[in-house]
Design an enzyme around this catalytic site. Structure first.
Site, PDB file in Angstrom:
ATOM      1  CG  PHE A 265      -2.789   0.319   3.590  1.00  8.85           C
ATOM      2  CD1 PHE A 265      -1.376   0.797   4.236  1.00  8.85           C
ATOM      3  CD2 PHE A 265      -3.762   0.410   4.549  1.00  8.85           C
ATOM      4  CE1 PHE A 265      -0.992   0.405   5.644  1.00  8.85           C
ATOM      5  CE2 PHE A 265      -3.363   0.358   5.913  1.00  8.85           C
ATOM      6  CZ  PHE A 265      -2.080   0.477   6.567  1.00  8.85           C
ATOM      7  CG  LEU A 266      -6.413   4.276  -1.080  1.00  7.16           C
ATOM      8  CD1 LEU A 266      -6.884   5.703  -1.659  1.00  7.16           C
ATOM      9  CD2 LEU A 266      -6.977   3.126  -1.255  1.00  7.16           C
TER      10      LEU A 266
ATOM     11  CB  CYS B 240       4.330   6.350  -1.118  1.00  5.91           C
ATOM     12  SG  CYS B 240       2.676   7.496  -1.109  1.00  5.91           S
TER      13      CYS B 240
ATOM     14  CG  PHE C  35       5.553  -4.835  -3.575  1.00  6.45           C
ATOM     15  CD1 PHE C  35       4.145  -5.220  -3.712  1.00  6.45           C
ATOM     16  CD2 PHE C  35       6.105  -3.719  -3.818  1.00  6.45           C
ATOM     17  CE1 PHE C  35       3.275  -4.180  -4.143  1.00  6.45           C
ATOM     18  CE2 PHE C  35       5.050  -2.596  -4.057  1.00  6.45           C
ATOM     19  CZ  PHE C  35       3.766  -2.894  -4.259  1.00  6.45           C
ATOM     20  CG  LEU C  36       9.267 -10.984  -4.099  1.00  5.44           C
ATOM     21  CD1 LEU C  36       9.255 -12.427  -3.720  1.00  5.44           C
ATOM     22  CD2 LEU C  36      10.638 -10.505  -3.215  1.00  5.44           C
TER      23      LEU C  36
ATOM     24  CB  ALA D 152      14.483  -7.838 -10.162  1.00  9.20           C
TER      25      ALA D 152
ATOM     26  CE  LYS E 141       1.350   4.378   3.568  1.00 14.66           C
ATOM     27  NZ  LYS E 141       0.580   5.342   3.011  1.00 14.66           N
TER      28      LYS E 141
HETATM   29  C1  UDX Z   1       2.558   2.642  -2.471  1.00 16.99           C
HETATM   30  C2  UDX Z   1       2.036   1.767  -1.615  1.00 16.99           C
HETATM   31  O1  UDX Z   1       2.089   0.351  -2.326  1.00 16.99           O
HETATM   32  C3  UDX Z   1       0.706   1.947  -0.808  1.00 16.99           C
HETATM   33  O2  UDX Z   1       0.226   0.833   0.051  1.00 16.99           O
HETATM   34  C4  UDX Z   1       0.717   3.273  -0.303  1.00 16.99           C
HETATM   35  O3  UDX Z   1      -0.261   3.765   0.011  1.00 16.99           O
HETATM   36  C5  UDX Z   1       1.199   4.295  -1.309  1.00 16.99           C
HETATM   37  O4  UDX Z   1       2.540   3.920  -1.721  1.00 16.99           O
HETATM   38  P1  UDX Z   1       2.483   3.531  -4.989  1.00 16.99           P
HETATM   39  O5  UDX Z   1       3.565   4.576  -4.675  1.00 16.99           O
HETATM   40  O6  UDX Z   1       1.133   4.068  -5.555  1.00 16.99           O
HETATM   41  O7  UDX Z   1       1.831   2.618  -3.424  1.00 16.99           O
HETATM   42  O8  UDX Z   1       2.932   2.411  -5.692  1.00 16.99           O
HETATM   43  P2  UDX Z   1       3.393   0.794  -5.535  1.00 16.99           P
HETATM   44  O9  UDX Z   1       2.828   0.165  -6.356  1.00 16.99           O
HETATM   45  O10 UDX Z   1       3.817   0.812  -4.217  1.00 16.99           O
HETATM   46  O11 UDX Z   1       4.778   0.850  -6.354  1.00 16.99           O
HETATM   47  C6  UDX Z   1       5.886   1.708  -5.754  1.00 16.99           C
HETATM   48  C7  UDX Z   1       7.133   1.934  -6.598  1.00 16.99           C
HETATM   49  O12 UDX Z   1       7.869   0.315  -6.559  1.00 16.99           O
HETATM   50  C8  UDX Z   1       7.134   1.693  -8.393  1.00 16.99           C
HETATM   51  O13 UDX Z   1       8.007   2.675  -8.733  1.00 16.99           O
HETATM   52  C9  UDX Z   1       7.286   0.321  -8.790  1.00 16.99           C
HETATM   53  O14 UDX Z   1       7.564   0.226  -9.975  1.00 16.99           O
HETATM   54  C10 UDX Z   1       8.051  -0.336  -7.791  1.00 16.99           C
HETATM   55  N1  UDX Z   1       8.066  -1.582  -7.550  1.00 16.99           N
HETATM   56  C11 UDX Z   1       6.923  -2.411  -7.011  1.00 16.99           C
HETATM   57  C12 UDX Z   1       9.128  -2.566  -8.073  1.00 16.99           C
HETATM   58  O15 UDX Z   1      10.197  -2.067  -8.506  1.00 16.99           O
HETATM   59  N2  UDX Z   1       8.988  -3.834  -7.662  1.00 16.99           N
HETATM   60  C13 UDX Z   1       7.865  -4.429  -7.172  1.00 16.99           C
HETATM   61  O16 UDX Z   1       7.774  -5.687  -7.211  1.00 16.99           O
HETATM   62  C14 UDX Z   1       6.738  -3.657  -6.906  1.00 16.99           C
END
Ligand code: UDX
Length: 516
Positions: free
Chosen positions: A195-196, A303, A292-293, A295, A247
Site C-alpha cells: 500500500f506504499l 497505480c 483523498f478528498l 478536488a 488491494k
Molecule cells: C496509490 C495508493 O495510494 C497506494 O496505496 C498504492 O500502493 C499505490 O497507488 P500512489 O499512486 O503513489 O499510491 O499515489 P496517491 O497518493 O494514492 O495518489 C494518486 C493520485 O491521486 C495522484 O495523482 C494524486 O494527485 C491524486 N489524488 C490523491 C487526488 O487527486 N486527490 C486526493 O485527494 C488524493
C-alpha cells in the site's frame, strides 16, 4: 541479523529474502526489510539499474530512500544483483515486485509475473515462499502456483500445504510450530499487497496502517508474520484470493473518493459553494474520513488508472456489474478537459500566449510522470498554439523524454520564478510544498498578465487575489468580486494597490482622475 529479525525459530532465523524487481515498490520494500534486520538480495534483470544501486544511487526520486540504500550497502544487509536466477536460488522468501502493466484491453499484463514463476520453477532447490507484492488480479496466485508446479514438476499435491510433505493437516492453524526447512523442492505462494504511496514509500513501510497477508499454509503465515511483527501494526490474515482483492478494492475505493469529490467540486462551482470546506465538513465524519478528498485535475500515476481498469476487467469477466467504477474513470478522464476550459475562459485565446506551468509529476514528492494530468494539459495547450515554460522540482529529467525542449514552444526553467517570467498565465498542476511557499507578489510582478489557474487548490483564494492575481481554482469561488484586480499598471504600484480592497479603491479613483 538484528534483534528485530530474531524470531526464535530455527527455520525463520536462516531465512534469506530476495526482492524481485527494484522499482518503486521493490526497492523501498527491500531496504525496509534490510532495516528490520533481514539479509536481502535486491534482484533486477536490468544491469544498469543494479549498477546504479550498487553505486548508492536510486534510479528514481523517493524521499529518504538513498540514505537507507547507502546504509544497507554498507551494513551488507542489502545486496543488489542482476542475477535473478541466483537470487531465487539462494533465498527462501521471494517478494515478487515486478511490473504488471496494462494490456491493450485494460487487462493486467502478467508476462513478468509468469516469467518469474518459471524462474522459480527452475531454481526450486528447497522450500520457497513466493509472495506476490505487485498488484495483480485476484486468482493470479493460482496461476503462479500452477506454473511453478508445471515447470518444476513438483507433485501438485505438495504445493501450498506448507509442511514439506503434502500433508494439509497443518495448514493455517494458529499456534502451530513451523518445521525446519526441508531439502525437498516444494513451495508456498502468498499474497502480501503493498500500500506504499510514491513520495511516502519509506514512511509507509515503517508505519503501515495494516499488513494484509493471504496464505494457504501455516508455514507461510508464520514466516510473513515473523517478517512484519516488528512493525507492530494490525495484520489481516486471509486466503490468497481475498488478499489479492483487498488491494484492488482499496485502490478502487480511493479512486472513487477522488472522483466523488471532483463531481462535488463541479456542483460547488455551479452553485457558488466551496469544495474545500465541503470536504472538511464531510471528512470529519469518521465514517467518511478526510483523506483523498482533494478536488483537482484528477488522479494519475502508475497505480490508480491502471488498477481501476484491471479491477473492472476482472469484475466484468466474472459477470459483476462494474458501472460504478466506469463512472469513476469517466469523471477522472474529464478533469483535464474541465481544467482546460477554465484556462481557455481565462485567456480567451490560447494561441500565441506563453503559459507558465508549475508541476509535471503526477503528484508531489516524486519524479514519476506516468499518467500525469499535467502532461495531458500541456500537450493540449501546445496543440492550440500556446507555448509553455515549465518547472518541476524533480520530474523534469523524465518529462524531457516525452516533452522535449523546443525553442519558442517548450522551455524548461530552473525555478518557479524563472518559469513565471513574461507569462500570460500561470498553471499550478502539482502541489509541491515549494510552490505553496512562493512569494506570490514576486511571481505576479514577473508575469505579463497575472492570471493564476490553480488545478490543485493549493493557494488560498484571498491570498492569491491580494497578491493581485486573477485567480481561478477548482470548485471554489475565485473571490474576484471581493478584490477587483487592476491590470496594465506598473508592477510596483500594482503590488501596493492590490494589498487591500480599500487601497485598490483609492488607486482606482486616482487612476480615473489622471485619465480624465
Ligand atoms: C496509490 C495508493 O495510494 C497506494 O496505496 C498504492 O500502493 C499505490 O497507488 P500512489 O499512486 O503513489 O499510491 O499515489 P496517491 O497518493 O494514492 O495518489 C494518486 C493520485 O491521486 C495522484 O495523482 C494524486 O494527485 C491524486 N489524488 C490523491 C487526488 O487527486 N486527490 C486526493 O485527494 C488524493
Amino acid at each position: 541479523m538484528s534483534d528485530l529479525g530474531r524470531m526464535g525459530n530455527s527455520s525463520v532465523e536462516r531465512t534469506k529474502i530476495a526482492v524481485l524487481g527494484m522499482g518503486h515498490v521493490g526497492l523501498p520494500t527491500a531496504l525496509g526489510l534490510a532495516e528490520l534486520g533481514w539479509d536481502v538480495i535486491g534482484a533486477d534483470s536490468n544491469p544498469e539499474t543494479v549498477a546504479t544501486l550498487k553505486s548508492g544511487k536510486s534510479w528514481f526520486y523517493e524521499p529518504d530512500l538513498e540514505p537507507l540504500l547507502q546504509k544497507h550497502l554498507a551494513s551488507g544487509r542489502f545486496t543488489p544483483s542482476d542475477d535473478v536466477d541466483g537470487a531465487i536460488a539462494s533465498a527462501t522468501v521471494l517478494f515478487v515486485c515486478v511490473g504488471t502493466p496494462q494490456g491493450d484491453d485494460g487487462k493486467a499484463d502478467l508476462t513478468q509475473i509468469e516469467s518469474i514463476a518459471r524462474m522459480v520453477a527452475r531454481n526450486l532447490n528447497g522450500y520457497k515462499l513466493i509472495v506476490e507484492k505487485s498488484t495483480v488480479p485476484a486468482i493470479t496466485a493460482q496461476w503462479v502456483k500452477k506454473t511453478i508446479a508445471r515447470y518444476s514438476r513438483v507433485e501438485p499435491s505438495l504445493v501450498g500445504k506448507g509442511n514439506g510433505h503434502g500433508n494439509g493437516s497443518q495448514a493455517a492453524k494458529p499456534g502451530k510450530r513451523v518445521r525446519a526447512a526441508s531439502t525437498q523442492p516444494y513451495f508456498d505462494v502468498a499474497s502480501n499487497p503493498e500500500f506504499l504511496q510514491e513520495g511516502r514509500a519509506i514512511e509507509n513501510f515503517f508505519k503501515p496502517d495494516r499488513i494484509v497477508i493471504g496464505v494457504e499454509s501455516e508455514r507461510a503465515r508464520e514466516l510473513l508474520e515473523a517478517i512484519y511483527r516488528p512493525l507492530n501494526c494490525p495484520i489481516v490474515v486471509t486466503n490468497i484470493t481475498t488478499s489479492e482483492l483487498i488491494k484492488h478494492a482499496a485502490n478502487a475505493f480511493l479512486s472513487t473518493k477522488i472522483s466523488f469529490i471532483n463531481m462535488v467540486s463541479d456542483i460547488c462551482e455551479a452553485v457558488g459553494a466551496d469544495v474545500v470546506n465541503v470536504a472538511k465538513g464531510i471528512g470529519l465524519d469518521p465514517r467518511i474520513g478526510t483523506g483523498f478528498l482533494s478536488a483537482g485535475i484528477g488522479f494519475g500515476g502508475y497505480c490508480f488508472p491502471k488498477d481501476l481498469r484491471a479491477f473492472m476487467h476482472l469484475g466484468e469477466e466474472h459477470g459483476a456489474d462494474c458501472a460504478l467504477l466506469k463512472e469513476v474513470e469517466r469523471i477522472n478522464l474529464r478533469r483535464t478537459d474541465i481544467f482546460l476550459k477554465k484556462v481557455r475562459k481565462a485567456l480567451w485565446v490560447p494561441q500565441g500566449k506563453t503559459i507558465a506551468v508549475l508541476g509535471l509529476a503526477f503528484k508531489p514528492r516524486t519524479d514519476d510522470i506516468r499518467e500525469a494530468p499535467a502532461l495531458k494539459i500541456i500537450k493540449a495547450l501546445l496543440k492550440e498554439g500556446a507555448s509553455v515554460r515549465v518547472y518541476d522540482p524533480e520530474a523534469m529529467p523524465n518529462a524531457r523524454h516525452v516533452l522535449p525542449e523546443e525553442p519558442g514552444r517548450v522551455t524548461y526553467c530552473r525555478t518557479a520564478y524563472e518559469t513565471a517570467t513574461g507569462a500570460h498565465a500561470l498553471l499550478l498542476l502539482t502541489e509541491w510544498k515549494e510552490f505553496k511557499e512562493l512569494d506570490l507578489h514576486r511571481v505576479r510582478d514577473l508575469m505579463e498578465v497575472p492570471i493564476l489557474v490553480d488545478g490543485r487548490n493549493l493557494y488560498d483564494p484571498a491570498d492569491a487575489s491580494r497578491a493581485g492575481f486573477e485567480y481561478h481554482s477548482m470548485g471554489r469561488d475565485s473571490v474576484l468580486h471581493h478584490f477587483p484586480v487592476l491590470t496594465n499598471v506598473r508592477p510596483a504600484v500594482r503590488r501596493r494597490q492590490a494589498a487591500t480592497p480599500a487601497k485598490l479603491e483609492k488607486a482606482t479613483t486616482k487612476l480615473r482622475a489622471v485619465a480624465n
